[in-house]
Design a protein around this motif. Sequence first.
Motif, PDB file in Angstrom:
ATOM      1  N   VAL A 171       0.819  -1.264   0.128  1.00  0.00           N
ATOM      2  CA  VAL A 171       0.080   0.023   0.213  1.00  0.00           C
ATOM      3  C   VAL A 171       1.054   1.187  -0.055  1.00  0.00           C
ATOM      4  CG1 VAL A 171      -1.846   1.232   1.385  1.00  0.00           C
ATOM      5  CG2 VAL A 171      -1.827  -1.248   1.271  1.00  0.00           C
ATOM      6  N   ALA A 172       1.779   1.399   0.724  1.00  0.00           N
ATOM      7  CA  ALA A 172       2.865   2.431   0.915  1.00  0.00           C
ATOM      8  C   ALA A 172       3.443   2.676  -0.595  1.00  0.00           C
ATOM      9  CB  ALA A 172       3.912   2.230   1.769  1.00  0.00           C
ATOM     10  N   ASN A 173       3.807   1.458  -1.152  1.00  0.00           N
ATOM     11  CA  ASN A 173       4.234   1.651  -2.666  1.00  0.00           C
ATOM     12  C   ASN A 173       3.527   2.266  -3.482  1.00  0.00           C
ATOM     13  OD1 ASN A 173       7.004   0.964  -1.772  1.00  0.00           O
ATOM     14  ND2 ASN A 173       6.743  -1.121  -2.009  1.00  0.00           N
ATOM     15  N   HIS A 174       2.214   1.605  -3.518  1.00  0.00           N
ATOM     16  CA  HIS A 174       1.060   2.337  -4.204  1.00  0.00           C
ATOM     17  C   HIS A 174       0.872   3.701  -4.194  1.00  0.00           C
ATOM     18  CE1 HIS A 174      -2.874   0.782  -6.309  1.00  0.00           C
ATOM     19  NE2 HIS A 174      -2.573   2.189  -6.415  1.00  0.00           N
ATOM     20  N   LEU A 175       0.739   4.387  -3.004  1.00  0.00           N
ATOM     21  CA  LEU A 175       0.632   5.653  -2.495  1.00  0.00           C
ATOM     22  C   LEU A 175       1.790   6.351  -2.988  1.00  0.00           C
ATOM     23  CD1 LEU A 175      -1.128   5.554   1.163  1.00  0.00           C
ATOM     24  CD2 LEU A 175      -2.019   6.187  -1.023  1.00  0.00           C
ATOM     25  N   ASN A 176       2.900   5.805  -3.159  1.00  0.00           N
ATOM     26  CA  ASN A 176       4.255   6.453  -3.636  1.00  0.00           C
ATOM     27  C   ASN A 176       4.167   6.723  -5.052  1.00  0.00           C
ATOM     28  OD1 ASN A 176       6.788   7.730  -2.834  1.00  0.00           O
ATOM     29  ND2 ASN A 176       7.616   6.069  -4.288  1.00  0.00           N
ATOM     30  N   ASP A 177       3.539   5.641  -5.708  1.00  0.00           N
ATOM     31  CA  ASP A 177       3.339   5.593  -7.371  1.00  0.00           C
ATOM     32  C   ASP A 177       2.457   6.893  -7.618  1.00  0.00           C
ATOM     33  OD1 ASP A 177       4.887   3.513  -7.878  1.00  0.00           O
ATOM     34  OD2 ASP A 177       3.318   2.346  -8.551  1.00  0.00           O
ATOM     35  N   ILE A 178       1.366   7.128  -6.937  1.00  0.00           N
ATOM     36  CA  ILE A 178       0.375   7.873  -6.949  1.00  0.00           C
ATOM     37  C   ILE A 178       0.826   9.283  -6.758  1.00  0.00           C
ATOM     38  CG2 ILE A 178      -1.875   8.999  -6.120  1.00  0.00           C
ATOM     39  CD1 ILE A 178      -2.906   6.256  -5.246  1.00  0.00           C
ATOM     40  N   ALA A 179       1.762   9.371  -5.820  1.00  0.00           N
ATOM     41  CA  ALA A 179       2.275  10.763  -5.472  1.00  0.00           C
ATOM     42  C   ALA A 179       3.061  11.284  -6.688  1.00  0.00           C
ATOM     43  CB  ALA A 179       3.177  10.358  -4.170  1.00  0.00           C
ATOM     44  N   LYS A 180       3.707  10.588  -7.357  1.00  0.00           N
ATOM     45  CA  LYS A 180       4.799  10.697  -8.431  1.00  0.00           C
ATOM     46  C   LYS A 180       3.765  11.546  -9.523  1.00  0.00           C
ATOM     47  CE  LYS A 180       7.840   7.013  -7.704  1.00  0.00           C
ATOM     48  NZ  LYS A 180       8.466   5.748  -8.311  1.00  0.00           N
ATOM     49  N   ASP A 181       2.588  11.494  -9.785  1.00  0.00           N
ATOM     50  CA  ASP A 181       1.645  12.191 -10.565  1.00  0.00           C
ATOM     51  C   ASP A 181       0.816  12.992  -9.989  1.00  0.00           C
ATOM     52  OD1 ASP A 181       2.607  10.410 -13.219  1.00  0.00           O
ATOM     53  OD2 ASP A 181       2.068   8.870 -11.764  1.00  0.00           O
ATOM     54  N   HIS A 182       0.327  12.806  -8.581  1.00  0.00           N
ATOM     55  CA  HIS A 182      -0.632  13.448  -8.097  1.00  0.00           C
ATOM     56  C   HIS A 182      -0.293  13.913  -6.621  1.00  0.00           C
ATOM     57  CE1 HIS A 182      -3.534  12.519 -11.214  1.00  0.00           C
ATOM     58  NE2 HIS A 182      -3.019  11.126 -11.107  1.00  0.00           N
ATOM     59  N   PRO A 183       0.568  14.730  -6.471  1.00  0.00           N
ATOM     60  CA  PRO A 183       1.444  14.928  -5.098  1.00  0.00           C
ATOM     61  C   PRO A 183       0.212  15.597  -4.139  1.00  0.00           C
ATOM     62  CG  PRO A 183       2.270  16.581  -6.752  1.00  0.00           C
ATOM     63  CD  PRO A 183       1.471  15.544  -7.502  1.00  0.00           C
ATOM     64  N   ASP A 184      -0.339  16.545  -4.734  1.00  0.00           N
ATOM     65  CA  ASP A 184      -1.401  16.957  -3.769  1.00  0.00           C
ATOM     66  C   ASP A 184      -2.577  15.952  -3.246  1.00  0.00           C
ATOM     67  OD1 ASP A 184      -0.199  19.534  -4.127  1.00  0.00           O
ATOM     68  OD2 ASP A 184      -1.562  20.255  -5.422  1.00  0.00           O
ATOM     69  N   LEU A 185      -2.765  15.090  -3.918  1.00  0.00           N
ATOM     70  CA  LEU A 185      -3.683  13.712  -3.508  1.00  0.00           C
ATOM     71  C   LEU A 185      -2.992  13.072  -2.418  1.00  0.00           C
ATOM     72  CD1 LEU A 185      -5.377  11.443  -5.657  1.00  0.00           C
ATOM     73  CD2 LEU A 185      -4.367  10.665  -3.700  1.00  0.00           C
ATOM     74  N   LEU A 186      -1.748  12.931  -2.368  1.00  0.00           N
ATOM     75  CA  LEU A 186      -1.085  12.399  -1.287  1.00  0.00           C
ATOM     76  C   LEU A 186      -1.027  13.185   0.070  1.00  0.00           C
ATOM     77  CD1 LEU A 186       0.643   9.782   0.048  1.00  0.00           C
ATOM     78  CD2 LEU A 186       2.347  11.049  -0.483  1.00  0.00           C
ATOM     79  N   ALA A 187      -0.796  14.538  -0.312  1.00  0.00           N
ATOM     80  CA  ALA A 187      -0.966  15.493   0.808  1.00  0.00           C
ATOM     81  C   ALA A 187      -2.318  15.471   1.401  1.00  0.00           C
ATOM     82  CB  ALA A 187      -0.468  16.913   0.648  1.00  0.00           C
ATOM     83  N   ASP A 188      -3.426  15.280   0.781  1.00  0.00           N
ATOM     84  CA  ASP A 188      -4.610  15.294   1.315  1.00  0.00           C
ATOM     85  C   ASP A 188      -4.916  14.010   1.922  1.00  0.00           C
ATOM     86  OD1 ASP A 188      -5.182  17.684   0.035  1.00  0.00           O
ATOM     87  OD2 ASP A 188      -6.266  16.988  -1.596  1.00  0.00           O
ATOM     88  N   TRP A 189      -4.414  12.920   1.366  1.00  0.00           N
ATOM     89  CA  TRP A 189      -4.268  11.504   2.021  1.00  0.00           C
ATOM     90  C   TRP A 189      -3.822  11.814   3.449  1.00  0.00           C
ATOM     91  CZ3 TRP A 189      -6.713   7.166  -0.044  1.00  0.00           C
ATOM     92  CH2 TRP A 189      -6.621   5.883   0.963  1.00  0.00           C
ATOM     93  N   LEU A 190      -2.878  12.329   3.815  1.00  0.00           N
ATOM     94  CA  LEU A 190      -1.990  12.711   4.868  1.00  0.00           C
ATOM     95  C   LEU A 190      -2.822  13.308   5.869  1.00  0.00           C
ATOM     96  CD1 LEU A 190       1.682  13.183   3.827  1.00  0.00           C
ATOM     97  CD2 LEU A 190       0.658  11.204   4.720  1.00  0.00           C
ATOM     98  N   ALA A 191      -3.424  14.450   5.218  1.00  0.00           N
ATOM     99  CA  ALA A 191      -4.438  15.281   6.169  1.00  0.00           C
ATOM    100  C   ALA A 191      -5.642  14.294   6.620  1.00  0.00           C
ATOM    101  CB  ALA A 191      -5.082  16.229   5.382  1.00  0.00           C
ATOM    102  N   THR A 192      -6.211  13.509   5.897  1.00  0.00           N
ATOM    103  CA  THR A 192      -7.166  12.669   6.488  1.00  0.00           C
ATOM    104  C   THR A 192      -6.800  11.444   7.315  1.00  0.00           C
ATOM    105  OG1 THR A 192      -8.561  13.233   4.409  1.00  0.00           O
ATOM    106  CG2 THR A 192      -9.305  11.418   5.568  1.00  0.00           C
ATOM    107  N   HIS A 193      -5.712  10.734   6.957  1.00  0.00           N
ATOM    108  CA  HIS A 193      -5.249   9.374   7.508  1.00  0.00           C
ATOM    109  C   HIS A 193      -4.219   9.598   8.305  1.00  0.00           C
ATOM    110  CE1 HIS A 193      -8.263   7.557   4.723  1.00  0.00           C
ATOM    111  NE2 HIS A 193      -7.709   8.167   3.823  1.00  0.00           N
TER     112      HIS A 193
END
Length: 381
Positions: free
Chosen positions: A213-235
């Motif tokens: 899951v961590a590696n999947h989220l890191n994949d997403i972060a490469k193309d959608h960095p703000d999405l990961l920032a929002d994920w951190l804010a929530t989770h």
Amino acid sequence: MAEPPKNLINDEVVRQAGHHLQRVWPGFDRTRFEALSINGLQALAFKDRARHLGRAMESTLPDDFHLAADVLQAALKPVQASSIDPDKELGLLKTDEHGLAGWVLWPVGEFVTQRGMAHPERALQLLHALTQRFTAEFAIRPFIVAHPELCFATLAQWTHDPSAHVRRLVSEGSRPRLPWGLRLQSLVKDPSPTLPLLAALQDDPSEYVRRSVANHLNDIAKDHPDLLADWLATHLPTAAEPRRRLLRHASRTLIKQGHVGVLGHWGLGTPLLAPVHWAVSPAEVSLGDRLQLSLGLQSKAPVPQTLEIDYTVHHVKANGQTSPKTFKGWKLTLAPGQSVRLTKAHAVRPISTRQYHPGTHAVDVHINGQVLAQAAFDLSL
């Protein structure tokens, strides 16, 4: 010298496969299968060997995919309860007298992607079985492209599967940028279909699953960095320690890049208040030598400073340009007025994924995502 990885798929693996396929289906033409598989095998690279055996299976298994899937599933080694960590268990799975497991199942996955696309329900059932004896993270990806609705409904069900291997497949098989795997361009563009799956798995009891899951989220972060920032804010605010470790690993790329929002969630957003003394020695090295990295800091801040320190080597390429590679450095909290000297050895040694070229290699140090100093060394071959 260690055996090349491609030799994990070899003549003996072919003979084992032939034995077990004939064991469960007496009509299987084992002689032809082994001849087709072994012919030309030695000249092929790793992935091509898997495809080569997959084509031999296409030529010798029943034309009816459902019958072929039944034969393959019957030939699998039984799954047994194990106390071994699933990640370590995966490397121990091997074909034996009880059935097929391990690297031989990569060609089986290739067969499934070629012959099972018109029968996705049965194909997914077979991949569910394969991943418990090897992995199906490569084989499932073409099905996600061709049958997204069915696949995501199935993956949602698998988040509750008793097998950690199956639960990991949910995340690993749908990673947008899985190494060696087909890139899932639709998920690179819009990762939203996988987000409910990751939310369901981020507190999984298995670290093996959580790391995916961590590696999947890191994949997403490469193309959608703000999405990961929002994920951190929530989770992140309500996260227990296992989830915190997962989210920290998922944040690694954006921390290195100095993403302000992500740094802020980890308490790393404040600029460093300290002079930086950065050195690399010796100034000239040959391939196989070791560099000594040295970083000196003296706090000028009235409060403790949490620091994430990495360094980037700018490797010279054949055309004279450079290619950066970032390495982990140190994590520490610098107390008010504290002085520290940090050192690390860095080996300049041949590896399979990098071609070295002579020239001046710059080495940056970045603290909390900001490049604060640079040194260099000259490499000769």
